[in-house]
Design a protein around this motif. Sequence first.
Motif, PDB file in Angstrom:
ATOM      1  N   ALA A 119      39.858  31.260  36.048  1.00  0.00           N
ATOM      2  CA  ALA A 119      41.228  32.114  36.159  1.00  0.00           C
ATOM      3  C   ALA A 119      41.556  32.567  37.359  1.00  0.00           C
ATOM      4  CB  ALA A 119      41.150  32.879  35.079  1.00  0.00           C
ATOM      5  N   HIS A 120      40.359  32.840  38.121  1.00  0.00           N
ATOM      6  CA  HIS A 120      40.233  33.312  39.552  1.00  0.00           C
ATOM      7  C   HIS A 120      38.906  33.225  40.143  1.00  0.00           C
ATOM      8  CE1 HIS A 120      40.041  36.259  42.655  1.00  0.00           C
ATOM      9  NE2 HIS A 120      38.723  36.781  42.366  1.00  0.00           N
ATOM     10  N   SER A 121      39.296  32.704  41.549  1.00  0.00           N
ATOM     11  CA  SER A 121      37.843  32.389  42.295  1.00  0.00           C
ATOM     12  C   SER A 121      38.119  32.806  43.620  1.00  0.00           C
ATOM     13  CB  SER A 121      37.947  30.799  42.594  1.00  0.00           C
ATOM     14  OG  SER A 121      36.864  30.323  42.960  1.00  0.00           O
ATOM     15  N   SER A 123      35.699  35.194  46.975  1.00  0.00           N
ATOM     16  CA  SER A 123      34.610  34.843  47.779  1.00  0.00           C
ATOM     17  C   SER A 123      33.203  35.579  47.052  1.00  0.00           C
ATOM     18  CB  SER A 123      34.891  35.655  49.201  1.00  0.00           C
ATOM     19  OG  SER A 123      35.036  36.832  48.898  1.00  0.00           O
ATOM     20  N   ARG A 124      33.386  36.659  46.184  1.00  0.00           N
ATOM     21  CA  ARG A 124      32.456  37.007  45.555  1.00  0.00           C
ATOM     22  C   ARG A 124      32.350  37.090  44.111  1.00  0.00           C
ATOM     23  NH1 ARG A 124      27.833  39.030  47.078  1.00  0.00           N
ATOM     24  NH2 ARG A 124      27.975  40.826  45.958  1.00  0.00           N
ATOM     25  N   THR A 125      33.641  36.934  43.507  1.00  0.00           N
ATOM     26  CA  THR A 125      33.551  36.780  41.974  1.00  0.00           C
ATOM     27  C   THR A 125      34.412  35.645  41.503  1.00  0.00           C
ATOM     28  OG1 THR A 125      35.453  38.304  41.994  1.00  0.00           O
ATOM     29  CG2 THR A 125      33.392  39.288  41.693  1.00  0.00           C
ATOM     30  N   GLN A 126      34.156  35.232  40.446  1.00  0.00           N
ATOM     31  CA  GLN A 126      35.115  34.235  39.641  1.00  0.00           C
ATOM     32  C   GLN A 126      35.118  34.907  38.019  1.00  0.00           C
ATOM     33  OE1 GLN A 126      33.623  30.085  39.682  1.00  0.00           O
ATOM     34  NE2 GLN A 126      32.303  30.622  41.553  1.00  0.00           N
ATOM     35  N   VAL A 127      36.403  34.593  37.791  1.00  0.00           N
ATOM     36  CA  VAL A 127      36.914  34.791  36.224  1.00  0.00           C
ATOM     37  C   VAL A 127      37.231  33.820  35.711  1.00  0.00           C
ATOM     38  CG1 VAL A 127      38.377  36.015  34.835  1.00  0.00           C
ATOM     39  CG2 VAL A 127      37.615  37.267  37.076  1.00  0.00           C
ATOM     40  N   TRP A 128      36.470  33.547  34.483  1.00  0.00           N
ATOM     41  CA  TRP A 128      36.557  32.357  33.531  1.00  0.00           C
ATOM     42  C   TRP A 128      36.850  32.680  32.155  1.00  0.00           C
ATOM     43  CZ3 TRP A 128      35.743  26.995  34.531  1.00  0.00           C
ATOM     44  CH2 TRP A 128      35.259  26.970  36.026  1.00  0.00           C
ATOM     45  N   ASP A 129      37.891  31.953  31.688  1.00  0.00           N
ATOM     46  CA  ASP A 129      38.326  31.845  30.192  1.00  0.00           C
ATOM     47  C   ASP A 129      37.710  30.956  29.670  1.00  0.00           C
ATOM     48  OD1 ASP A 129      39.753  34.324  30.501  1.00  0.00           O
ATOM     49  OD2 ASP A 129      41.472  33.319  31.561  1.00  0.00           O
ATOM     50  N   ALA A 130      37.515  31.048  28.228  1.00  0.00           N
ATOM     51  CA  ALA A 130      36.944  30.097  27.201  1.00  0.00           C
ATOM     52  C   ALA A 130      37.705  30.243  25.796  1.00  0.00           C
ATOM     53  CB  ALA A 130      35.605  29.989  27.169  1.00  0.00           C
ATOM     54  N   ARG A 131      38.135  29.280  25.262  1.00  0.00           N
ATOM     55  CA  ARG A 131      38.593  29.030  23.984  1.00  0.00           C
ATOM     56  C   ARG A 131      37.716  28.343  23.216  1.00  0.00           C
ATOM     57  NH1 ARG A 131      42.271  25.489  23.373  1.00  0.00           N
ATOM     58  NH2 ARG A 131      43.079  26.133  21.208  1.00  0.00           N
ATOM     59  N   VAL A 132      36.872  29.066  22.246  1.00  0.00           N
ATOM     60  CA  VAL A 132      35.933  28.520  21.302  1.00  0.00           C
ATOM     61  C   VAL A 132      36.603  27.972  19.832  1.00  0.00           C
ATOM     62  CG1 VAL A 132      33.837  28.842  20.181  1.00  0.00           C
ATOM     63  CG2 VAL A 132      34.021  29.750  22.213  1.00  0.00           C
ATOM     64  N   VAL A 133      36.623  26.588  19.695  1.00  0.00           N
ATOM     65  CA  VAL A 133      37.164  26.082  18.493  1.00  0.00           C
ATOM     66  C   VAL A 133      36.420  25.284  17.784  1.00  0.00           C
ATOM     67  CG1 VAL A 133      39.340  25.900  19.894  1.00  0.00           C
ATOM     68  CG2 VAL A 133      37.983  23.959  19.445  1.00  0.00           C
ATOM     69  N   ASP A 134      36.927  25.131  16.346  1.00  0.00           N
ATOM     70  CA  ASP A 134      36.146  24.459  15.406  1.00  0.00           C
ATOM     71  C   ASP A 134      36.747  22.853  15.877  1.00  0.00           C
ATOM     72  OD1 ASP A 134      35.981  22.633  13.199  1.00  0.00           O
ATOM     73  OD2 ASP A 134      35.838  24.289  11.769  1.00  0.00           O
ATOM     74  N   ALA A 135      35.787  22.096  16.097  1.00  0.00           N
ATOM     75  CA  ALA A 135      36.157  20.743  16.805  1.00  0.00           C
ATOM     76  C   ALA A 135      36.999  19.844  15.716  1.00  0.00           C
ATOM     77  CB  ALA A 135      34.942  20.102  17.249  1.00  0.00           C
ATOM     78  N   SER A 136      36.602  20.096  14.540  1.00  0.00           N
ATOM     79  CA  SER A 136      37.407  19.134  13.662  1.00  0.00           C
ATOM     80  C   SER A 136      38.863  19.594  13.549  1.00  0.00           C
ATOM     81  CB  SER A 136      36.798  19.216  12.057  1.00  0.00           C
ATOM     82  OG  SER A 136      36.764  20.536  11.521  1.00  0.00           O
TER      83      SER A 136
END
Length: 151
Positions: A119-121, A123-136
Motif C-alpha cells: 500500500a506504501h513503499s 525509504s524507511r517504511t512499507q505498509v502492506w495489506d493482506a486478505r486472508v480467505v478460505d480458499a474453497s
Amino acid sequence: MTASPPAGPARETPRGAEGLPTPDELTGLLEGRLPGLLGMRVLAASPDAVTTELTVAEHHLAPNGYLHAATVVALADTACGLGTRLRLEAGTRFTTVEQKTNHLGTTRSGVVRAHASVAHSGSRTQVWDARVVDASSDRVIALFRCTQMSL
C-alpha cells in the motif's frame, strides 16, 4: 541479565535468474522457521504482491476447535514480510513495527490463503495489506495491515 545470541542467522532472499526468487525458493526460505513449521507455502510473489497458503491441520487450531487467530496473523505477516524483502536492497534488514487484524470469520479445515499487496513503499517504511480467505469459497476470514521498517 545477558542477552542470548540469535538462534540462527538471518537468511538472505534468494535471487533467481531474473533477480526475483521463485515461489518454491521462497517456500524453501521458510523451512525450519515458524512459517515452515506451520506448513506455509508461497504460491506467487512479486515486489507488489505475494500469495501464501497453508492447509489447516490440528496444530493450527485453538482449544475451541477453530483456526487459531495467531495462525491467521502468521500467514498474513509472512506474506507481507516476503513482499517487503522483494522491495528492499539485498542484505537490508527490516522488522514489523505495527500490525492490525480484523478477524471476520474462521474455519476448521481446508486451505487458508493470504493475498498481500503493498500500500506504501517509502525509504524507511512499507505498509502492506493482506486478505486472508478460505480458499474453497474465497470467503474473507481476516483483513490485515502491517507496517515494516528498514533497520
